[in-house]
Design a protein around this motif. Structure first.
Motif, PDB file in Angstrom:
ATOM      1  N   LEU A  92       0.829  -1.208   0.000  1.00 55.12           N
ATOM      2  CA  LEU A  92       0.000   0.000   0.000  1.00 55.12           C
ATOM      3  C   LEU A  92       0.863   1.258   0.000  1.00 55.12           C
ATOM      4  O   LEU A  92       0.524   2.260  -0.640  1.00 55.12           O
ATOM      5  N   THR A 106       0.798   4.184  -2.998  1.00 56.97           N
ATOM      6  CA  THR A 106       0.383   5.536  -2.601  1.00 56.97           C
ATOM      7  C   THR A 106       1.609   6.438  -2.600  1.00 56.97           C
ATOM      8  O   THR A 106       1.823   7.200  -3.535  1.00 56.97           O
ATOM      9  N   ILE A 159      -7.825   0.653  -2.683  1.00 55.66           N
ATOM     10  CA  ILE A 159      -6.890   0.934  -1.593  1.00 55.66           C
ATOM     11  C   ILE A 159      -7.639   0.960  -0.265  1.00 55.66           C
ATOM     12  O   ILE A 159      -7.184   0.415   0.744  1.00 55.66           O
TER      13      ILE A 159
END
Length: 389
Positions: free
Chosen positions: A145, A149, A301
Motif C-alpha cells: 500500500l 500511494t 486501496i
C-alpha cells in the motif's frame, strides 16, 4: 506409568512424586473415584463432533481457495502467508479429529476419558501459531500500500517495515513453537504447563508487535488521507536500491554545491555557467510505482486498508456503523483472539478458559474462520494481482 489387576490400579502421581494405589474404575463414563466428578484428559471436555468436522471442512475449503487465488492472481507471497496459515489451521483441526477417534476410557487414575496426547499437542500448537501467518500478510500488504500511494506516508521505509515486522513475526512463531515442543515432550504436568506459559509469552509478544504495527498503519492511513508525507524518513534496513539512490542523491548535492561555488566565483569574473544543474539540497523526487498502467483505484486501496483494519485493530464497540465512503473498521479478529489465547495459556492446560469449548469455538475457531474467509473474498489480488488467465 501405571499397572492394574482385577481390583486395584497403581499410577505415578506427578504432583506428589509417589505411586498411588486406587481401585480400578471399570464403569465406563462414571465419576472419577478420586474427585467424584467425570474427568477428561487434556481438553477437560468431550469434543463436539459436529463442530469439529464442520470447522475442518470449512478451513479445508478456504485453504484450497487461497491456493487457487494466489496462483490465479500470481500473487505468490500469499501462498506462504494466507494459504499456509489456513493450512496450519487445517492441521490443527485434524489433530482434534484425531482426538475424537482416539478417545477411550482409562480405568487408571480413578477412571477418566483419555485422548491421545500427541493429537492434543498438535491441535493446540497449530491453532495457536496459525494467526502469525496472517500477521505476516498484513505486514506485506502495508508495504504494498505504501508503494502504490507514497512511501513517504510512513516514518519507516517500506523495506524496513517488512524486515522489522516479519522478523518479529518469525520470532513469535519460534517462541510459540518452542513452547509447544516443550509441552509435547514433557513427562509431567509441570513441564506441560511450562510449555503453555512459553506459548503464552509468544502470543503476548505477538500482541505487542501487533500494537506497534497498528501505530505505523494508523500513521500511513492518516498521512494518505491527508496527503501529508513525512519530512524525514528513517531507513534502518535500506536495500541496495535505496543505498544506490542515497549515493546518487549525495553525488547530485555535491555537484550542486560545486556548481554554486563556481557560480559565486564566476559572477565576479564574468564566467558563463550551466544553468541546468540542480539546486543545493534538492533530492530526486519519488515516482510512485504501480502494478498496472492505470493508477490504483482509491476504492481498492480503501478495501485493502479495511482488510488490514479488520484483522488487527480492536474495536471496543462492535456494532459501529461506518459510512461506505470511509475505511471500514469492524471488530478486530486477530487482536481479540490474541487476548483470548494469552489468558487461556497463562492459566495452563487445565485453566477455566482452556477447558471451555464454547468459548474456544467462539473466540478462536469462528473468528479465525471469518478472518480467513474474508481474506479469500477481499483478496490482495484485487489490487495487486495480475490474472493468470
Amino acid at each position: 506409568m501405571s499397572s492394574s489387576n482385577s481390583t486395584t490400579c497403581v499410577y505415578f502421581d506427578y504432583t506428589t512424586n509417589q505411586n498411588v494405589t486406587v481401585p480400578c474404575n471399570n464403569l465406563v463414563g462414571s465419576p472419577n473415584l478420586l474427585s467424584g466428578q467425570v474427568e477428561y484428559s487434556n481438553y477437560g471436555y468431550i469434543l463436539n463432533h459436529g463442530a469439529t468436522y464442520a470447522f475442518i471442512a470449512i478451513y479445508s475449503l478456504i485453504c484450497v481457495a487461497h491456493i487457487f487465488l494466489g496462483v490465479f492472481w500470481k500473487l505468490w507471497w500469499t501462498l506462504p502467508t494466507l494459504a499456509l496459515g489456513t493450512l496450519v489451521e487445517v492441521i490443527g483441526w485434524a489433530g482434534r479429529v484425531m482426538s475424537i477417534n482416539t478417545l477411550y476410557w482409562e480405568i487408571n487414575y480413578g477412571g477418566l476419558w483419555m485422548y491421545d496426547f500427541n493429537a492434543f499437542v498438535q491441535q493446540i500448537c497449530c491453532l495457536v501459531i496459525a494467526p502469525t501467518f496472517y500477521s505476516a500478510a498484513n505486514y506485506v500488504l502495508l508495504g504494498l500500500l505504501l508503494d502504490v500511494t507514497d512511501p513517504l506516508y510512513s516514518s519507516l521505509d517500506t523495506r524496513s517495515i517488512k524486515v522489522i515486522f516479519i522478523t518479529s513475526d518469525v520470532l513469535c512463531l519460534l517462541v510459540q513453537a518452542g513452547g509447544g515442543a516443550w509441552a509435547g515432550t514433557s513427562s509431567g504436568p509441570n513441564g506441560g504447563n511450562s510449555g503453555a506459559y512459553m506459548m503464552s509469552g509468544g502470543v503476548i509478544l505477538q500482541l505487542v508487535v501487533t500494537i506497534i504495527f497498528i501505530g505505523f498503519f494508523s500513521e500511513w492511513l492518516y498521512r494518505w488521507r491527508k496527503d501529508r508525507p513525512v519530512q524525514r524518513q528513517y531507513k534502518p534496513f535500506p536495500g541496495k536500491k535505496a543505498r544506490a539512490q542515497a549515493k546518487a542523491s549525495r553525488a547530485a548535492m555535491r555537484q550542486a554545491e560545486d556548481h554554486h561555488h563556481l557560480a559565486a566565483v564566476g559572477s565576479s569574473s564574468g564566467m558563463a555557467l550551466d544553468k541546468d544543474l540542480p539546486a543545493i539540497g534538492r533530492a530526486p523526487s519519488y515516482v510512485p510505482t504501480s502494478f498496472s498502467s492505470q493508477p490504483a483505484p482509491e476504492s481498492r486501496i480503501q478495501l485493502m486498508a479495511g482488510m488490514i483494519t479488520f484483522s488487527t485493530v480492536l474495536i471496543v464497540v462492535r456494532q459501529v456503523s461506518v459510512p461506505s465512503t470511509s475505511v471500514c473498521k469492524p471488530p478486530s479478529l486477530t487482536f481479540n483472539r490474541s487476548i483470548y489465547r494469552s489468558i487461556e495459556l497463562l492459566r495452563g492446560w487445565t485453566g477455566p478458559v482452556a477447558v471451555n469449548e464454547p468459548l474456544f469455538l467462539g473466540m478462536d475457531a469462528t473468528m479465525m474462520a471469518i478472518l480467513s474467509l474474508s481474506y479469500a473474498i477481499i483478496h490482495p489480488g484485487l489490487l495487486f494481482g495480475r490474472r493468470l488467465f
